[in-house]
Write a protein that holds these residues in place. Structure first.
Motif, PDB file in Angstrom:
ATOM      1  N   TYR A 195       0.874  -1.167   0.000  1.00  0.00           N
ATOM      2  CA  TYR A 195       0.000   0.000   0.000  1.00  0.00           C
ATOM      3  C   TYR A 195       0.910   1.216   0.000  1.00  0.00           C
ATOM      4  CZ  TYR A 195      -2.797   3.641   2.348  1.00  0.00           C
ATOM      5  OH  TYR A 195      -3.425   4.816   2.688  1.00  0.00           O
ATOM      6  N   ALA A 196       0.667   2.159  -0.887  1.00  0.00           N
ATOM      7  CA  ALA A 196       1.480   3.373  -0.940  1.00  0.00           C
ATOM      8  C   ALA A 196       0.561   4.587  -0.862  1.00  0.00           C
ATOM      9  CB  ALA A 196       2.302   3.411  -2.229  1.00  0.00           C
ATOM     10  N   TRP A 197       1.083   5.687  -0.323  1.00  0.00           N
ATOM     11  CA  TRP A 197       0.290   6.889  -0.206  1.00  0.00           C
ATOM     12  C   TRP A 197       1.153   8.113  -0.444  1.00  0.00           C
ATOM     13  CZ3 TRP A 197       2.466   4.533   3.962  1.00  0.00           C
ATOM     14  CH2 TRP A 197       3.203   5.336   4.820  1.00  0.00           C
ATOM     15  N   GLU A 198       0.480   9.197  -0.830  1.00  0.00           N
ATOM     16  CA  GLU A 198       1.109  10.511  -0.930  1.00  0.00           C
ATOM     17  C   GLU A 198       0.034  11.525  -0.617  1.00  0.00           C
ATOM     18  OE1 GLU A 198       3.893  13.249  -3.834  1.00  0.00           O
ATOM     19  OE2 GLU A 198       3.227  11.288  -4.541  1.00  0.00           O
ATOM     20  N   GLY A 199       0.336  12.399   0.335  1.00  0.00           N
ATOM     21  CA  GLY A 199      -0.672  13.354   0.765  1.00  0.00           C
ATOM     22  C   GLY A 199      -0.080  14.660   1.232  1.00  0.00           C
ATOM     23  N   ASN A 200      -0.856  15.345   2.051  1.00  0.00           N
ATOM     24  CA  ASN A 200      -0.444  16.652   2.557  1.00  0.00           C
ATOM     25  C   ASN A 200       0.726  16.522   3.539  1.00  0.00           C
ATOM     26  OD1 ASN A 200      -1.539  15.851   5.059  1.00  0.00           O
ATOM     27  ND2 ASN A 200      -3.459  16.905   4.692  1.00  0.00           N
ATOM     28  N   GLY A 203       4.713   7.575   1.601  1.00  0.00           N
ATOM     29  CA  GLY A 203       5.334   6.357   2.086  1.00  0.00           C
ATOM     30  C   GLY A 203       4.734   5.109   1.491  1.00  0.00           C
ATOM     31  N   LYS A 204       5.169   3.978   2.045  1.00  0.00           N
ATOM     32  CA  LYS A 204       4.759   2.681   1.533  1.00  0.00           C
ATOM     33  C   LYS A 204       4.766   1.671   2.680  1.00  0.00           C
ATOM     34  CE  LYS A 204       6.402  -0.822  -1.717  1.00  0.00           C
ATOM     35  NZ  LYS A 204       7.459  -1.187  -2.653  1.00  0.00           N
ATOM     36  N   PHE A 227       8.740   5.500   5.261  1.00  0.00           N
ATOM     37  CA  PHE A 227       8.385   6.896   5.019  1.00  0.00           C
ATOM     38  C   PHE A 227       9.375   7.465   4.013  1.00  0.00           C
ATOM     39  CE2 PHE A 227       6.706   6.317   9.338  1.00  0.00           C
ATOM     40  CZ  PHE A 227       5.410   6.776   9.154  1.00  0.00           C
ATOM     41  N   LEU A 228       8.860   8.204   3.037  1.00  0.00           N
ATOM     42  CA  LEU A 228       9.713   8.841   2.036  1.00  0.00           C
ATOM     43  C   LEU A 228       9.757  10.353   2.224  1.00  0.00           C
ATOM     44  CD1 LEU A 228       8.455   6.748  -1.006  1.00  0.00           C
ATOM     45  CD2 LEU A 228      10.541   6.401   0.341  1.00  0.00           C
ATOM     46  N   LYS A 229       8.611  10.945   2.612  1.00  0.00           N
ATOM     47  CA  LYS A 229       8.504  12.382   2.867  1.00  0.00           C
ATOM     48  C   LYS A 229       7.621  12.565   4.082  1.00  0.00           C
ATOM     49  CE  LYS A 229       8.734  13.886  -1.963  1.00  0.00           C
ATOM     50  NZ  LYS A 229       7.977  14.488  -3.041  1.00  0.00           N
ATOM     51  N   PRO A 230       7.804  13.512   4.934  1.00  0.00           N
ATOM     52  CA  PRO A 230       8.758  14.610   4.847  1.00  0.00           C
ATOM     53  C   PRO A 230      10.173  14.207   5.242  1.00  0.00           C
ATOM     54  CG  PRO A 230       7.476  14.830   6.847  1.00  0.00           C
ATOM     55  CD  PRO A 230       6.939  13.639   6.099  1.00  0.00           C
ATOM     56  N   GLN A 241      12.572   3.889   7.985  1.00  0.00           N
ATOM     57  CA  GLN A 241      12.032   2.537   7.847  1.00  0.00           C
ATOM     58  C   GLN A 241      11.772   1.994   9.234  1.00  0.00           C
ATOM     59  OE1 GLN A 241      14.177  -0.355   5.607  1.00  0.00           O
ATOM     60  NE2 GLN A 241      13.245   0.260   3.694  1.00  0.00           N
ATOM     61  N   ASN A 242      10.534   1.568   9.459  1.00  0.00           N
ATOM     62  CA  ASN A 242      10.147   1.053  10.759  1.00  0.00           C
ATOM     63  C   ASN A 242       9.400  -0.262  10.591  1.00  0.00           C
ATOM     64  OD1 ASN A 242      11.102   3.422  12.121  1.00  0.00           O
ATOM     65  ND2 ASN A 242       9.302   4.466  11.358  1.00  0.00           N
ATOM     66  N   ARG A 243       9.223  -0.946  11.701  1.00  0.00           N
ATOM     67  CA  ARG A 243       8.465  -2.191  11.739  1.00  0.00           C
ATOM     68  C   ARG A 243       7.198  -1.933  12.534  1.00  0.00           C
ATOM     69  NH1 ARG A 243       7.780  -6.814  15.077  1.00  0.00           N
ATOM     70  NH2 ARG A 243       8.720  -5.632  16.756  1.00  0.00           N
ATOM     71  N   VAL A 244       6.078  -2.406  11.991  1.00  0.00           N
ATOM     72  CA  VAL A 244       4.785  -2.291  12.668  1.00  0.00           C
ATOM     73  C   VAL A 244       4.276  -3.696  12.906  1.00  0.00           C
ATOM     74  CG1 VAL A 244       2.408  -1.488  12.447  1.00  0.00           C
ATOM     75  CG2 VAL A 244       4.287  -0.068  11.580  1.00  0.00           C
TER      76      VAL A 244
END
Length: 175
Positions: free
Chosen positions: A80-85, A91-92, A110-113, A117-120
């Motif tokens: 799942y990837a997203w880009e928002g405000n 991130g992905k 996380f790519l921005k801001p 890289q984390n583990r959930v």
């Protein structure tokens, strides 16, 4: 007098920088909720990225967020990837372990801001007629994160989001 004030300020700044360097190299944030539902009723809300929209706090921070899903939306390897405000950034996520009906592990990037890289991990533990759902995120804490952590902890930054998300997961799982 001005030299003394500047020297005191410099000593304080150096002290903060040194203190930040001594902070842990990893962080961990964890929250739990009790849900009146079986693990089998809760698990589909965690193991399918499309189902996250109903409870994920990130989805509510930006209703115009752009999302994309891999062909397979559940199971190991699904993404799942997203880009928002500025609140949600870019991130992905990718499922790395899925153990029905009790455990889901996700690689979070996380790519921005900022890049991270984390583990959930979500675990569901049955307890009589209720289930205890635990949401954990951990990962490395580079120097900049340590420095920010001197003033504002990772737990205080994302803990409330976990609480909101778990409350919504409870709502959708119990309905």
């Amino acid at each position: 007098m001005i030299k003394k004030i500047l020297l005191v300020i410099l000593v304080i700044i150096v002290g903060i920088l040194i203190f930040a360097a001594t902070r842990p190299n990893e962080f961990s944030v964890q929250r739990s909720v009790t849900i009146q539902a079986s693990p089998e009723a809760i698990f589909p809300h965690l193991s399918n990225f499309h189902a996250w929209e109903a409870w994920s706090p990130r989805a509510k921070m930006d209703p115009n967020m752009q999302t994309s899903y891999s062909t397979n939306d559940s199971g190991v390897g699904a993404t799942y990837a997203w880009e928002g405000n500025s609140k949600v950034g870019q991130g992905k996520m990718e499922y790395t372990q899925v153990s029905e009906p009790n455990r889901v592990e996700v690689k979070l990037e996380f790519l921005k801001p900022f890049k991270a890289q984390n583990r959930v991990e979500f675990t569901i533990v049955p307890n009589g007629d209720v289930s205890i759902v635990n949401w954990l995120m951990d990962g490395p804490s580079p120097y900049l994160s340590k420095l920010i952590g001197v003033f504002y902890s990772m737990d205080s930054m994302i803990g409330k989001d976990f609480e909101k998300g778990l409350a919504d997961l409870k709502r959708v799982s119990e309905s």
